[in-house]
Design a protein around this motif. Sequence first.
Motif, short mmCIF file in Angstrom:
data_model
loop_
_atom_site.label_atom_id
_atom_site.label_comp_id
_atom_site.label_asym_id
_atom_site.label_seq_id
_atom_site.Cartn_x
_atom_site.Cartn_y
_atom_site.Cartn_z
N ILE A 129 -2.87 1.72 26.92
CA ILE A 129 -3.17 2.65 25.84
C ILE A 129 -4.67 2.84 25.81
CG2 ILE A 129 -3.03 3.07 23.36
CD1 ILE A 129 -0.63 1.16 23.29
N HIS A 130 -5.09 4.09 25.87
CA HIS A 130 -6.52 4.37 25.85
C HIS A 130 -7.09 3.97 24.49
CE1 HIS A 130 -10.34 6.44 26.20
NE2 HIS A 130 -10.10 6.52 27.51
N GLU A 131 -8.30 3.43 24.49
CA GLU A 131 -8.91 2.95 23.27
C GLU A 131 -9.03 4.03 22.20
OE1 GLU A 131 -12.86 1.51 24.10
OE2 GLU A 131 -13.38 3.32 25.21
N TYR A 132 -9.28 5.27 22.59
CA TYR A 132 -9.39 6.36 21.62
C TYR A 132 -8.04 6.67 20.98
CZ TYR A 132 -14.06 7.22 23.50
OH TYR A 132 -15.37 7.09 23.90
N VAL A 133 -6.97 6.58 21.76
CA VAL A 133 -5.63 6.78 21.23
C VAL A 133 -5.29 5.66 20.25
CG1 VAL A 133 -3.17 6.90 21.82
CG2 VAL A 133 -4.85 8.07 23.25
N PHE A 134 -5.58 4.43 20.65
CA PHE A 134 -5.31 3.29 19.79
C PHE A 134 -6.04 3.42 18.45
CE2 PHE A 134 -5.99 -1.13 18.36
CZ PHE A 134 -4.67 -1.55 18.29
N GLU B 260 -12.42 4.33 29.38
CA GLU B 260 -12.72 5.12 30.57
C GLU B 260 -13.67 4.39 31.51
OE1 GLU B 260 -14.66 9.37 31.62
OE2 GLU B 260 -13.36 9.27 29.89
N ASP B 261 -14.67 3.73 30.97
CA ASP B 261 -15.66 3.01 31.79
C ASP B 261 -16.15 3.83 32.97
OD1 ASP B 261 -15.65 0.73 30.20
OD2 ASP B 261 -13.99 -0.17 31.31
N PRO C 71 -9.19 7.10 41.79
CA PRO C 71 -8.20 8.16 42.03
C PRO C 71 -6.97 8.09 41.11
CG PRO C 71 -8.86 7.12 44.09
CD PRO C 71 -9.46 6.32 42.98
N LEU C 72 -6.47 6.89 40.84
CA LEU C 72 -5.29 6.77 39.99
C LEU C 72 -5.63 7.20 38.55
CD1 LEU C 72 -2.35 6.01 39.60
CD2 LEU C 72 -3.08 3.64 39.29
N TYR C 73 -6.73 6.72 38.03
CA TYR C 73 -7.15 7.09 36.68
C TYR C 73 -7.35 8.60 36.59
CZ TYR C 73 -9.71 7.36 32.32
OH TYR C 73 -10.11 7.68 31.06
#
Length: 70
Positions: free
Chosen positions: A18-23, A47-48, A55-57
């Motif tokens: 879960i992306h930190e912004y979504v959380f 995102e770092d 590539p996967l991200y």
Amino acid sequence: MKLSYLVPMLEYLSNIKIHEYVFEELDEERKNLISIYIEKNVEIVSEDNLYGKDPLYTTIFNKIATHELF
């Protein structure tokens, strides 16, 4: 909703990211529910500076960004 979908999903799936912004956009009740699973099968990611480098991200981010719901 919680008992029908969220808890079964959190119990069944593995390697949930879960992306930190979504959380951060979740209400406290959802945050508390998900927090139980952090470090078990849920990871809060940032995102770092991975966009364009990993590539996967990049692929996952692009698919989300161009999904028809947006």
